[in-house]
Motif scaffolding. Structure first.
Motif, PDB file in Angstrom:
ATOM      1  N   ILE A   6      -8.315 -13.157   3.357  1.00  0.00           N
ATOM      2  CA  ILE A   6      -7.873 -14.503   2.965  1.00  0.00           C
ATOM      3  C   ILE A   6      -8.677 -14.997   1.775  1.00  0.00           C
ATOM      4  O   ILE A   6      -8.116 -15.540   0.808  1.00  0.00           O
ATOM      5  CB  ILE A   6      -7.965 -15.468   4.158  1.00  0.00           C
ATOM      6  CG1 ILE A   6      -6.920 -15.085   5.208  1.00  0.00           C
ATOM      7  CG2 ILE A   6      -7.775 -16.919   3.705  1.00  0.00           C
ATOM      8  CD1 ILE A   6      -7.076 -15.785   6.527  1.00  0.00           C
ATOM      9  N   MET A   7     -10.002 -14.823   1.800  1.00  0.00           N
ATOM     10  CA  MET A   7     -10.839 -15.272   0.675  1.00  0.00           C
ATOM     11  C   MET A   7     -10.511 -14.499  -0.598  1.00  0.00           C
ATOM     12  O   MET A   7     -10.424 -15.081  -1.678  1.00  0.00           O
ATOM     13  CB  MET A   7     -12.322 -15.129   1.026  1.00  0.00           C
ATOM     14  CG  MET A   7     -12.805 -16.173   2.008  1.00  0.00           C
ATOM     15  SD  MET A   7     -14.598 -16.161   2.238  1.00  0.00           S
ATOM     16  CE  MET A   7     -14.829 -14.621   3.103  1.00  0.00           C
ATOM     17  N   ALA A   8     -10.324 -13.175  -0.493  1.00  0.00           N
ATOM     18  CA  ALA A   8     -10.012 -12.367  -1.676  1.00  0.00           C
ATOM     19  C   ALA A   8      -8.680 -12.787  -2.285  1.00  0.00           C
ATOM     20  O   ALA A   8      -8.560 -12.924  -3.510  1.00  0.00           O
ATOM     21  CB  ALA A   8      -9.986 -10.882  -1.310  1.00  0.00           C
ATOM     22  N   LEU A  41     -16.133  -9.909  -3.353  1.00  0.00           N
ATOM     23  CA  LEU A  41     -14.676 -10.009  -3.310  1.00  0.00           C
ATOM     24  C   LEU A  41     -14.042  -9.593  -4.638  1.00  0.00           C
ATOM     25  O   LEU A  41     -13.051  -8.863  -4.657  1.00  0.00           O
ATOM     26  CB  LEU A  41     -14.262 -11.432  -2.936  1.00  0.00           C
ATOM     27  CG  LEU A  41     -14.645 -11.883  -1.524  1.00  0.00           C
ATOM     28  CD1 LEU A  41     -14.402 -13.370  -1.363  1.00  0.00           C
ATOM     29  CD2 LEU A  41     -13.898 -11.092  -0.469  1.00  0.00           C
ATOM     30  N   LEU A  42     -14.617 -10.060  -5.756  1.00  0.00           N
ATOM     31  CA  LEU A  42     -14.084  -9.683  -7.066  1.00  0.00           C
ATOM     32  C   LEU A  42     -14.234  -8.183  -7.306  1.00  0.00           C
ATOM     33  O   LEU A  42     -13.345  -7.549  -7.873  1.00  0.00           O
ATOM     34  CB  LEU A  42     -14.771 -10.467  -8.186  1.00  0.00           C
ATOM     35  CG  LEU A  42     -14.432 -11.952  -8.288  1.00  0.00           C
ATOM     36  CD1 LEU A  42     -15.239 -12.598  -9.412  1.00  0.00           C
ATOM     37  CD2 LEU A  42     -12.947 -12.181  -8.491  1.00  0.00           C
ATOM     38  N   SER A  43     -15.345  -7.623  -6.861  1.00  0.00           N
ATOM     39  CA  SER A  43     -15.552  -6.169  -7.005  1.00  0.00           C
ATOM     40  C   SER A  43     -14.497  -5.394  -6.234  1.00  0.00           C
ATOM     41  O   SER A  43     -13.991  -4.381  -6.709  1.00  0.00           O
ATOM     42  CB  SER A  43     -16.948  -5.786  -6.521  1.00  0.00           C
ATOM     43  OG  SER A  43     -17.921  -6.345  -7.346  1.00  0.00           O
ATOM     44  N   SER A  44     -14.159  -5.872  -5.047  1.00  0.00           N
ATOM     45  CA  SER A  44     -13.127  -5.215  -4.240  1.00  0.00           C
ATOM     46  C   SER A  44     -11.760  -5.324  -4.904  1.00  0.00           C
ATOM     47  O   SER A  44     -10.998  -4.349  -4.940  1.00  0.00           O
ATOM     48  CB  SER A  44     -13.070  -5.830  -2.835  1.00  0.00           C
ATOM     49  OG  SER A  44     -14.267  -5.597  -2.147  1.00  0.00           O
ATOM     50  N   MET A  48      -9.483  -2.145  -6.449  1.00  0.00           N
ATOM     51  CA  MET A  48      -8.096  -1.900  -6.071  1.00  0.00           C
ATOM     52  C   MET A  48      -7.112  -2.187  -7.212  1.00  0.00           C
ATOM     53  O   MET A  48      -5.913  -2.195  -7.014  1.00  0.00           O
ATOM     54  CB  MET A  48      -7.732  -2.734  -4.837  1.00  0.00           C
ATOM     55  CG  MET A  48      -8.480  -2.319  -3.586  1.00  0.00           C
ATOM     56  SD  MET A  48      -8.217  -0.589  -3.123  1.00  0.00           S
ATOM     57  CE  MET A  48      -6.460  -0.574  -2.812  1.00  0.00           C
ATOM     58  N   ASP A  49      -7.637  -2.421  -8.422  1.00  0.00           N
ATOM     59  CA  ASP A  49      -6.827  -2.653  -9.633  1.00  0.00           C
ATOM     60  C   ASP A  49      -6.020  -3.941  -9.616  1.00  0.00           C
ATOM     61  O   ASP A  49      -5.021  -4.063 -10.317  1.00  0.00           O
ATOM     62  CB  ASP A  49      -5.891  -1.473  -9.922  1.00  0.00           C
ATOM     63  CG  ASP A  49      -6.649  -0.226 -10.314  1.00  0.00           C
ATOM     64  OD1 ASP A  49      -7.726  -0.359 -10.930  1.00  0.00           O
ATOM     65  OD2 ASP A  49      -6.173   0.873  -9.999  1.00  0.00           O
ATOM     66  N   GLY A  64      -4.791  -7.875 -13.463  1.00  0.00           N
ATOM     67  CA  GLY A  64      -4.290  -6.561 -13.835  1.00  0.00           C
ATOM     68  C   GLY A  64      -2.875  -6.362 -13.322  1.00  0.00           C
ATOM     69  O   GLY A  64      -2.417  -7.068 -12.444  1.00  0.00           O
ATOM     70  N   LEU A  65      -2.214  -5.401 -13.877  1.00  0.00           N
ATOM     71  CA  LEU A  65      -0.881  -5.059 -13.420  1.00  0.00           C
ATOM     72  C   LEU A  65      -1.029  -4.076 -12.273  1.00  0.00           C
ATOM     73  O   LEU A  65      -1.669  -3.038 -12.406  1.00  0.00           O
ATOM     74  CB  LEU A  65      -0.078  -4.440 -14.565  1.00  0.00           C
ATOM     75  CG  LEU A  65       1.347  -4.045 -14.236  1.00  0.00           C
ATOM     76  CD1 LEU A  65       2.162  -5.259 -13.822  1.00  0.00           C
ATOM     77  CD2 LEU A  65       1.983  -3.383 -15.438  1.00  0.00           C
ATOM     78  N   PHE A  66      -0.476  -4.424 -11.141  1.00  0.00           N
ATOM     79  CA  PHE A  66      -0.619  -3.585  -9.966  1.00  0.00           C
ATOM     80  C   PHE A  66       0.771  -3.198  -9.469  1.00  0.00           C
ATOM     81  O   PHE A  66       1.513  -4.023  -8.974  1.00  0.00           O
ATOM     82  CB  PHE A  66      -1.372  -4.346  -8.874  1.00  0.00           C
ATOM     83  CG  PHE A  66      -1.651  -3.525  -7.659  1.00  0.00           C
ATOM     84  CD1 PHE A  66      -0.879  -3.652  -6.534  1.00  0.00           C
ATOM     85  CD2 PHE A  66      -2.689  -2.616  -7.649  1.00  0.00           C
ATOM     86  CE1 PHE A  66      -1.133  -2.892  -5.405  1.00  0.00           C
ATOM     87  CE2 PHE A  66      -2.959  -1.857  -6.524  1.00  0.00           C
ATOM     88  CZ  PHE A  66      -2.174  -1.996  -5.414  1.00  0.00           C
ATOM     89  N   ILE A  67       1.126  -1.949  -9.676  1.00  0.00           N
ATOM     90  CA  ILE A  67       2.439  -1.473  -9.235  1.00  0.00           C
ATOM     91  C   ILE A  67       2.235  -0.179  -8.443  1.00  0.00           C
ATOM     92  O   ILE A  67       1.563   0.741  -8.904  1.00  0.00           O
ATOM     93  CB  ILE A  67       3.371  -1.193 -10.438  1.00  0.00           C
ATOM     94  CG1 ILE A  67       3.617  -2.480 -11.226  1.00  0.00           C
ATOM     95  CG2 ILE A  67       4.666  -0.572  -9.986  1.00  0.00           C
ATOM     96  CD1 ILE A  67       4.401  -2.263 -12.500  1.00  0.00           C
ATOM     97  N   ARG A  68       2.794  -0.151  -7.277  1.00  0.00           N
ATOM     98  CA  ARG A  68       2.785   1.069  -6.482  1.00  0.00           C
ATOM     99  C   ARG A  68       4.202   1.617  -6.465  1.00  0.00           C
ATOM    100  O   ARG A  68       5.142   0.917  -6.116  1.00  0.00           O
ATOM    101  CB  ARG A  68       2.349   0.786  -5.051  1.00  0.00           C
ATOM    102  CG  ARG A  68       0.945   0.283  -4.917  1.00  0.00           C
ATOM    103  CD  ARG A  68      -0.003   1.430  -4.856  1.00  0.00           C
ATOM    104  NE  ARG A  68      -1.352   0.890  -4.665  1.00  0.00           N
ATOM    105  CZ  ARG A  68      -2.430   1.599  -4.721  1.00  0.00           C
ATOM    106  NH1 ARG A  68      -2.365   2.860  -4.966  1.00  0.00           N
ATOM    107  NH2 ARG A  68      -3.593   1.067  -4.555  1.00  0.00           N
TER     108      ARG A  68
END
Length: 73
Positions: A6-8, A41-44, A48-49, A64-68
């Protein structure tokens, strides 16, 4: 509910809400969380991009652009 998730996601919302560049200190101030927590949290999110640091400063963060792409067999 998982409070870390939730915080992230709350931190990620700062960037999605229209602020594309925020410094580490700005994020910590807006989140009203301890700096070590914000850093973790920011590092995580970066790992994870979801976010990436700019080259101008160690603490500028950009969405960032995050597309799976689903893998089909």
């Amino acid at each position: 509910m998982n409070q870390s998730v939730i915080m992230a996601l709350s931190l990620l919302n700062f960037f999605i809400a229209g602020e594309t560049d925020l410094t580490f200190s700005e994020v910590a101030e807006r989140a009203k969380l301890p700096k070590p927590t914000v850093f973790r949290l920011l590092s995580s999110l970066e790992y994870m991009d979801f976010l990436s640091k700019s080259k101008q400063s160690d603490y500028d963060v950009r969405i960032g652009l995050f597309i799976r792409v689903p893998v089909t067999t």
